[in-house]
Motif scaffolding. Structure first.
Motif, mmCIF file in Angstrom:
data_model
loop_
_atom_site.group_PDB
_atom_site.id
_atom_site.type_symbol
_atom_site.label_atom_id
_atom_site.label_comp_id
_atom_site.label_asym_id
_atom_site.label_seq_id
_atom_site.Cartn_x
_atom_site.Cartn_y
_atom_site.Cartn_z
ATOM 1 N N THR A 701 2.391 4.070 2.183
ATOM 2 C CA THR A 701 2.027 5.204 1.322
ATOM 3 C C THR A 701 1.975 4.797 -0.146
ATOM 4 O O THR A 701 1.112 5.275 -0.897
ATOM 5 N N ARG A 702 2.885 3.926 -0.575
ATOM 6 C CA ARG A 702 2.857 3.474 -1.977
ATOM 7 C C ARG A 702 1.605 2.658 -2.275
ATOM 8 O O ARG A 702 0.970 2.822 -3.331
ATOM 9 N N ASP A 703 1.232 1.765 -1.356
ATOM 10 C CA ASP A 703 0.041 0.942 -1.584
ATOM 11 C C ASP A 703 -1.221 1.788 -1.630
ATOM 12 O O ASP A 703 -2.127 1.526 -2.442
ATOM 13 N N TRP A 704 -1.294 2.819 -0.797
ATOM 14 C CA TRP A 704 -2.475 3.677 -0.842
ATOM 15 C C TRP A 704 -2.487 4.528 -2.102
ATOM 16 O O TRP A 704 -3.559 4.859 -2.631
ATOM 17 N N GLU A 705 -1.328 4.914 -2.592
ATOM 18 C CA GLU A 705 -1.278 5.665 -3.842
ATOM 19 C C GLU A 705 -1.774 4.807 -5.008
ATOM 20 O O GLU A 705 -2.557 5.275 -5.852
ATOM 21 N N VAL A 706 -1.356 3.552 -5.057
ATOM 22 C CA VAL A 706 -1.829 2.644 -6.100
ATOM 23 C C VAL A 706 -3.330 2.401 -5.955
ATOM 24 O O VAL A 706 -4.073 2.362 -6.947
ATOM 25 N N ARG A 707 -3.768 2.261 -4.717
ATOM 26 C CA ARG A 707 -5.186 2.027 -4.473
ATOM 27 C C ARG A 707 -6.021 3.223 -4.909
ATOM 28 O O ARG A 707 -7.107 3.071 -5.496
ATOM 29 N N ASN A 708 -5.534 4.427 -4.659
ATOM 30 C CA ASN A 708 -6.261 5.633 -5.046
ATOM 31 C C ASN A 708 -6.311 5.784 -6.562
ATOM 32 O O ASN A 708 -7.338 6.174 -7.131
ATOM 33 N N THR A 774 6.108 13.496 -3.806
ATOM 34 C CA THR A 774 5.375 12.256 -4.020
ATOM 35 C C THR A 774 6.174 11.243 -4.801
ATOM 36 O O THR A 774 5.870 10.065 -4.775
ATOM 37 N N SER A 775 7.201 11.681 -5.510
ATOM 38 C CA SER A 775 7.962 10.739 -6.331
ATOM 39 C C SER A 775 9.113 10.110 -5.574
ATOM 40 O O SER A 775 9.481 8.975 -5.845
ATOM 41 N N ASN A 776 9.702 10.842 -4.636
ATOM 42 C CA ASN A 776 10.889 10.323 -3.953
ATOM 43 C C ASN A 776 10.540 9.465 -2.744
ATOM 44 O O ASN A 776 11.152 8.432 -2.515
ATOM 45 N N GLY A 777 9.575 9.876 -1.905
ATOM 46 C CA GLY A 777 9.257 9.131 -0.698
ATOM 47 C C GLY A 777 8.146 9.807 0.066
ATOM 48 O O GLY A 777 7.543 10.784 -0.388
ATOM 49 N N PHE A 778 7.866 9.274 1.268
ATOM 50 C CA PHE A 778 6.784 9.823 2.073
ATOM 51 C C PHE A 778 7.288 10.990 2.908
ATOM 52 O O PHE A 778 8.502 11.209 3.070
ATOM 53 N N PHE A 779 6.352 11.752 3.446
ATOM 54 C CA PHE A 779 6.664 12.855 4.352
ATOM 55 C C PHE A 779 5.496 13.019 5.301
ATOM 56 O O PHE A 779 4.402 12.477 5.097
#
Length: 999
Positions: A701-708, A774-779
């Motif tokens: 999820t973090r990598d996709w957030e950076v990619r987006n 979105t700041s703490n972790g995925f869900f």
């Protein structure tokens, strides 16, 4: 001497002391060897021959009878490694050449020094003889022809020289403990009293279900979540269990599920429980059908006011139907059923939100007799061979009682808590209520054949059954008798219904049945429907349309007093068999009359049967005699896979139990991987698999957030004016009253202000709820509205032989920028539950990768319909040389080759510390970017995968990143919507699969 004798002699003499050497014959002192009287060292000085020309004549004069050739006496002392010249050398001197060195007697010895040296050798020899070189017993050191069986327990059968040592061995603690062990012969151990004692002792560590003994004889048992559970049958029954689920009936024991009971006012209960769930995920505790008590509800609990993150796990709940108590006091009773891995987290959160800190009742288990209490060991050790006799205490003996329920509860442990502010009482009913699950189309036949409704009894037979008079008292009430008859009529209609799927899901039916052991058939048979017996089509049609009435959901199982009465007054098996033997006609129906114990049963979704404790085997055996096949944990997993529903706790990665399951599974798979040699296991570095043993959801999820974010920045940099205007007008959280949206046809559609205000309010609430997530972790996304929207977008809108079906005709929005922007903003680190079906051959596996296909893959698929998928290029193992260097350093360190300088030693230690976690074939932590590591962009992972017997092809279940899913769908052609690539961890082959979202 022959060659064999020479070898034997040399072998025997090689270990002799070399401090004194005695020559075989006499002669003058021509040797330069000096002997130490007490030592074993000797030194040799060079000696020149004073008379070289007369040495041969002197020997001939000294020994005129000796022949110059070799003799038998001289050759026997030569070893195998001597050369020809040494073999020609005699013990008295040369016989074929010159003599340089000879051996002779010492001139003198010192008696004290010589005696001390010999005494030390003798003591060492005696010590070596007396000391045992192995763990064997004394009689085992004797030659085999001297051993006797009686020596192991009778010391007098040993030789006298070994009896003292044997006595010392017998007095040791290990052998003494073994002699006085508490184990009995098998006949004594199999007595009922001793079996109960032993089983009670073994239940102190892990909870046993009431069907444990039955399962232990037929299943592979595992210890999970504090229980001993059956994992899979010992017989080959994988396909047989599937046939039972699809054509007949599969039986499972779900008594390990935990039941938490809440008692309090309905208003107080609903007010607090509303903070732990959200209506966006589906019906909650306040749903009208569930609140009435006629339908069982299911939802996912969260920490208070933390939706959609911090999930606790899924639960099912049942409200007790309203009765007279509710009219007067507004008190309601609620059961929450949860998986044992989730119980502690949910119970802790419930006590926190209800502020229940004071325990009301504590666990006070009944005294259970153990071996230590059964017989105290005497202080004086019993003599060897003396028989022990069981002492009979008579009337003072404590009656043995089998543990029923949870045997692991610590004394004085609380199991009931109350709230001082609201008065809500939370009770832990774990193992107090049993739960069986029947799956299959012929479940109704099994139920109606195995269970019979209780007959109405208005009179007591004798004074012995006064404790079991609750049913007689209820039968005297005409309203309760009428309700019982209505429930009986509905129960009899079930056999006319072909499958439980025709009845509304979650239907609850309360029923009081008789003892099912009375109706037990002589032989095991398969219950089949009988359409001629039930022709009441009108009542069946009414039942299917309206469901079970609310009043028929009432059951006596909610009353703890009645449940305790039923458990304590159950007729034992031996009494029931004795009454069967007293029948005039063997095999006829046994009528117990008022003495029959009644049981209250309530059914839930899929026909789950809830029973009071103590009645487990009484219902289990009749179900099996009616043809139900028993399944274990493996069959439960396959059942969830075929239904395409998440399995607990495997498929809940955002709850603590799911995280713990992933960690345990990773450690198990890693240990299994390490046990195999490097040449016999897969090299996942070369295969391009970063995480073969776990699913790194957080990093995905973090990598996709950076990619987006990178894509958004690139778009803004390319056209800043257009994007700023678009963002100002399209963000739903903006309070502007109007919004103009362009559909896929390019037409401009103006939305009304009322519709826009309603949609804006909904999205604003979503953004507020998700801004911290979105700041703490995925869900995991569990919003049904969003899942329905995603499911419509994943379907292909056109294709060969299909007409165009836009999403707007399906009641959903088109996939436009206006629809995607709020999702990107509010669901940045979200996972979506998906199901996948392979288009061609192949069988997906656990932790398989879900990837995005490229345009070249679609072109190849259009050219060749048999195209399975592309292949991943083989990667280079960049850690292999580091691991080899590390092994070389360790090898040098073990061989004692230390480095010269201290600085180099420090550098080596640092290098070893850096690479000590390296394992050949695995990527070390931290992992690189998981989305772009391979040639195809990673979208998610598979949590369940196998060849599906139901679909006839490979199917998988897993999670994908929501941001990546939307990017993929927006770039795919209309006829290729929802196509993805699957690749197992140990393969380079990608395979096409169809992605669907289950709502």
């Amino acid at each position: 001497m022959s060659n064999a004798r020479e070898k034997k002699r040399a072998k025997k003499m090689r270990n002799q002391p070399s401090s004194v050497t005695l020559p075989s014959d006499y002669g003058p002192c021509h040797s330069g060897i000096q002997h130490h009287n007490g030592g074993s060292r000797s030194f040799q000085t060079p000696k020149q021959d004073l008379y070289p020309e007369s040495s041969q004549g002197y020997q001939q004069q000294r020994h005129p009878y000796q022949s110059p050739g070799p003799s038998y006496r001289n050759e026997q002392y030569f070893s195998k490694g001597q050369n020809r010249s040494e073999k020609e050398r005699g013990r008295g001197g040369w016989r074929g050449g010159r003599q340089n060195v000879s051996q002779e007697m010492p001139k003198y010895i010192t008696a004290s020094t010589f005696a001390q040296a010999r005494a030390a050798e003798i003591s060492a020899m005696l010590k070596a003889v007396k000391q045992k070189s192995s763990n064997s017993l004394v009689f085992q050191t004797l030659p085999r022809h001297m051993r006797r069986r009686a020596m192991s327990h009778n010391i007098k059968r040993l030789p006298r020289r070994l009896r003292e040592i044997a006595k010392k061995e017998a007095e040791k603690a290990v052998h003494q403990k073994k002699e006085h062990s508490k184990s009995k012969c098998r006949k004594a151990r199999r007595r009922h009293v001793n079996l109960v004692v032993e089983f009670n002792r073994r239940q102190k560590k892990n909870i046993w279900l009431e069907t444990h003994i039955w399962h232990a004889k037929r299943f592979h048992m595992v210890k999970k979540w504090g229980y001993c559970l059956g994992e899979r049958p010992t017989t080959k029954s994988y396909r047989a269990c599937y046939r039972a689920m699809t054509k007949h009936c599969l039986l499972q024991d779900l008594s390990y599920y935990c039941c938490l009971e809440l008692n309090g006012k309905e208003e107080d209960l609903l007010k607090v429980l509303a903070s732990m769930c959200n209506i966006d995920t589906g019906p909650t505790f306040a749903a009208v059908p569930c609140l009435s008590g006629r339908i069982q509800g299911s939802l996912v609990l969260y920490h208070a006011n933390r939706y959609p993150e911090d999930a606790l796990g899924p639960i099912t709940f049942i409200w007790k139907p309203k009765d007279e108590c509710y009219v007067t006091s507004k008190m309601r009773q609620l059961w929450i059923w949860t998986h044992p891995s989730l119980k502690q987290d949910i119970l802790t959160e419930l006590k926190s939100v209800f502020q229940c800190t004071e325990p009301v009742e504590t666990c006070s288990p009944e005294p259970v007799v153990t071996f230590c209490q059964e017989k105290k060991q005497p202080d004086v050790a019993m003599s060897v061979g003396r028989k022990r006799k069981r002492e009979d205490d008579g009337e003072k003996a404590v009656p043995l009682k089998k543990i029923i329920g949870d045997g692991t509860r610590v004394p004085l442990q609380p199991y009931c808590w109350t709230s001082q502010s609201t008065g809500v009482v939370i009770s832990d009913l774990t193992m107090e209520i049993l739960r069986y699950r029947l799956i299959g189309p012929l479940t109704h036949c099994v139920l109606t054949e195995a269970l019979k409704t209780a007959s109405v009894q208005t009179e007591m037979a004798d004074a012995e059954t006064e404790l079991n008079n609750w049913w007689v008292e209820n039968c005297k009430d005409s309203e309760k008798v009428s309700l019982h008859q209505r429930q009986e009529a509905i129960f009899e209609l079930l056999q006319g219904i072909s499958s439980p799927s025709e009845i509304p899901a979650g239907t609850i039916l309360g029923l009081t049945v008789g003892d099912p052991r009375v109706n037990l058939p002589k032989k095991r048979s398969k219950a089949l429907p009988n359409p001629e017996k039930y022709q009441d089509n009108e009542n069946i049609r009414q039942l299917l349309l309206e469901g079970v009435p609310v009043e028929c959901a009432h059951s006596f199982i909610w009353d703890q007093t009645i449940c305790k009465n039923v458990t304590e007054n159950k007729i034992p098996e031996q009494d029931l068999n004795r009454m069967r033997g007293e029948l005039l006609v063997p095999g006829s129906q046994l009528d117990l009359g008022p003495r029959e114990s009644k049981d209250g049963a309530g059914w839930g979704s899929g026909w789950d049967i809830c029973l009071p404790k103590g009645w487990g085997m009484a219902f289990w055996i009749p179900f099996i005699y009616q043809g139900a096949r028993v399944g274990g944990l493996q069959e439960s997993l396959k059942h969830s896979e075929y239904k395409r529903t998440p399995h607990i706790p495997n498929d809940y990665p955002d709850c603590p139990a799911g995280v713990q399951f992933q960690e345990d599974l990773e450690s198990i798979l890693l240990e299994k991987f390490k046990r195999r040699p490097p040449a016999k296991r897969a090299n996942y570095v070369k295969l391009g698999t970063l995480a073969p043993f776990l699913c790194p959801w957080g990093q995905l999820t973090r990598d996709w957030e950076v990619r987006n974010k990178a894509q958004e920045e690139s778009v803004l940099a390319s056209s800043p004016d257009r994007m700023s205007c678009a963002i100002e007008s399209q963000v739903p959280c903006d309070p502007n009253p109007g919004l103009i949206i362009e559909d896929s046809q390019g037409d401009r559609v103006t939305c009304s202000q009322g519709d826009m205000m309603e949609e804006r309010t909904t999205i604003q609430n979503l953004c507020t709820e998700h801004e911290d997530a979105t700041s703490n972790g995925f869900f995991v996304v569990r919003s049904r509205k969003l899942l329905r929207q995603l499911s419509a977008w994943c379907r292909p809108t056109c294709g060969k032989g299909q007409r165009v079906r836009p999403a707007s005709k399906l009641g959903q929005k088109e996939m436009t920028e206006e629809a995607l922007l709020p999702i990107f903003k509010c669901y940045r680190r979200a996972l979506v539950w998906v199901s996948l079906s392979l288009l061609r051959k192949g069988s997906p596996e656990l932790h398989a990768m879900i990837c995005v296909p490229t345009q070249e893959d679609f072109l190849q698929l259009d050219k060749d319909q048999l195209f399975c998928g592309p292949q991943e290029p083989k990667h280079r193992d960049m850690f292999k040389h580091k691991i080899l260097k590390l092994k070389e350093r360790k090898k040098k360190k073990n061989n004692g080759k230390a480095l010269e300088s201290g600085a180099s030693h420090a550098l080596e230690a640092k290098a070893v510390e850096e690479h000590k976690e390296l394992i050949l074939g695995l990527w070390p932590d931290p992992l690189p970017d998981v989305t772009s590591h391979c040639s195809r962009i990673l979208l998610g992972f598979v949590t369940q995968g196998d060849f599906s017997l139901a679909a006839g092809c490979g199917e998988a279940l897993g999670f994908v990143n929501l941001t990546g899913l939307l990017h993929m769908l927006s770039s795919q052609p209309a006829d290729k919507k929802g196509l993805v690539l699957l690749r197992t961890p140990a393969s380079l082959q990608y395979r096409f699969a169809r992605l669907n979202i289950e709502v």
